[in-house]
Design a protein around this motif. Structure first.
Motif, PDB file in Angstrom:
ATOM      1  N   SER A  40     -39.964 -14.540 -31.427  1.00  0.00           N
ATOM      2  CA  SER A  40     -39.922 -15.516 -32.427  1.00  0.00           C
ATOM      3  C   SER A  40     -38.606 -15.336 -33.373  1.00  0.00           C
ATOM      4  CB  SER A  40     -41.239 -15.274 -33.436  1.00  0.00           C
ATOM      5  OG  SER A  40     -41.004 -16.261 -34.598  1.00  0.00           O
ATOM      6  N   GLU A  42     -36.892 -15.198 -36.889  1.00  0.00           N
ATOM      7  CA  GLU A  42     -37.041 -15.285 -38.310  1.00  0.00           C
ATOM      8  C   GLU A  42     -36.086 -14.633 -39.192  1.00  0.00           C
ATOM      9  OE1 GLU A  42     -40.891 -13.208 -38.871  1.00  0.00           O
ATOM     10  OE2 GLU A  42     -41.877 -14.367 -37.376  1.00  0.00           O
ATOM     11  N   GLU A  47     -33.325 -12.261 -37.265  1.00  0.00           N
ATOM     12  CA  GLU A  47     -34.184 -11.009 -36.615  1.00  0.00           C
ATOM     13  C   GLU A  47     -34.863 -12.073 -35.575  1.00  0.00           C
ATOM     14  OE1 GLU A  47     -35.487  -8.962 -40.839  1.00  0.00           O
ATOM     15  OE2 GLU A  47     -37.179 -10.214 -39.634  1.00  0.00           O
ATOM     16  N   TRP A  49     -38.277 -11.452 -33.282  1.00  0.00           N
ATOM     17  CA  TRP A  49     -39.578 -10.531 -33.556  1.00  0.00           C
ATOM     18  C   TRP A  49     -40.169 -10.593 -31.956  1.00  0.00           C
ATOM     19  CZ3 TRP A  49     -41.556  -6.874 -36.715  1.00  0.00           C
ATOM     20  CH2 TRP A  49     -41.112  -6.898 -38.086  1.00  0.00           C
ATOM     21  N   ILE A  51     -43.969 -10.184 -30.207  1.00  0.00           N
ATOM     22  CA  ILE A  51     -45.203 -10.258 -30.966  1.00  0.00           C
ATOM     23  C   ILE A  51     -46.100 -10.359 -29.679  1.00  0.00           C
ATOM     24  CG2 ILE A  51     -46.987 -11.558 -32.197  1.00  0.00           C
ATOM     25  CD1 ILE A  51     -44.467 -12.785 -33.651  1.00  0.00           C
ATOM     26  N   GLU A  59     -52.481 -11.553 -33.042  1.00  0.00           N
ATOM     27  CA  GLU A  59     -51.061 -11.313 -32.870  1.00  0.00           C
ATOM     28  C   GLU A  59     -50.786  -9.875 -33.263  1.00  0.00           C
ATOM     29  OE1 GLU A  59     -48.442 -13.873 -34.902  1.00  0.00           O
ATOM     30  OE2 GLU A  59     -48.935 -15.568 -33.473  1.00  0.00           O
ATOM     31  N   ARG A  61     -47.589  -7.527 -33.874  1.00  0.00           N
ATOM     32  CA  ARG A  61     -46.106  -7.417 -34.035  1.00  0.00           C
ATOM     33  C   ARG A  61     -45.727  -6.176 -33.529  1.00  0.00           C
ATOM     34  NH1 ARG A  61     -42.941 -10.981 -37.475  1.00  0.00           N
ATOM     35  NH2 ARG A  61     -44.372 -12.692 -37.749  1.00  0.00           N
ATOM     36  N   MET A  64     -38.906  -5.215 -33.710  1.00  0.00           N
ATOM     37  CA  MET A  64     -37.938  -6.520 -34.328  1.00  0.00           C
ATOM     38  C   MET A  64     -36.540  -5.869 -33.788  1.00  0.00           C
ATOM     39  SD  MET A  64     -35.512  -7.263 -36.908  1.00  0.00           S
ATOM     40  CE  MET A  64     -35.560  -6.009 -37.865  1.00  0.00           C
ATOM     41  N   GLU A  66     -32.567  -6.651 -34.608  1.00  0.00           N
ATOM     42  CA  GLU A  66     -31.908  -7.666 -35.254  1.00  0.00           C
ATOM     43  C   GLU A  66     -30.559  -8.325 -34.793  1.00  0.00           C
ATOM     44  OE1 GLU A  66     -28.923  -6.325 -39.316  1.00  0.00           O
ATOM     45  OE2 GLU A  66     -30.574  -4.993 -38.884  1.00  0.00           O
ATOM     46  N   ALA A  78     -34.540  -6.776 -26.422  1.00  0.00           N
ATOM     47  CA  ALA A  78     -35.784  -7.049 -26.519  1.00  0.00           C
ATOM     48  C   ALA A  78     -36.730  -6.862 -25.092  1.00  0.00           C
ATOM     49  CB  ALA A  78     -36.143  -8.527 -27.051  1.00  0.00           C
TER      50      ALA A  78
END
Length: 86
Positions: A40, A42, A47, A49, A51, A59, A61, A64, A66, A78
């Motif tokens: 996601s 955000e 950011e 995320w 999840i 959910e 989290r 995160m 950057e 990620a």
């Protein structure tokens, strides 16, 4: 001349390239679902995320990332986080 970069416009195709499967698009292309992992965008697309989806309503989290350069770099980071957590 000022150049505008739209991170969200490249998000879905970049997610498909990095993860190697077609994501399910959620939330008007600001979030995608790949397996049980929701990615996601955000905070004004600064950011990314990660999840973990345990059910439709639950959910977790996980982390995160950057976004400092390209969205594809953030997605690679990620993917590495997910691989290290497994």
């Amino acid at each position: 001349m000022r150049r505008i970069v739209d991170t969200a416009a490249e998000f879905v195709p970049a997610a498909e390239r990095v993860f190697g499967e077609q994501p399910r698009v959620l939330d008007g292309s600001r979030a995608v679902l790949i397996g049980d992992l929701k990615l996601s965008l955000e905070a004004g697309e600064r950011e990314l995320w990660l999840i973990r989806m345990h059910s439709l309503a639950l959910e977790e989290r996980v982390a995160m990332v950057e976004i400092q350069g390209s969205i594809e770099d953030a997605l690679r980071q990620a993917k590495e986080m997910v691989a290290n957590a497994a």
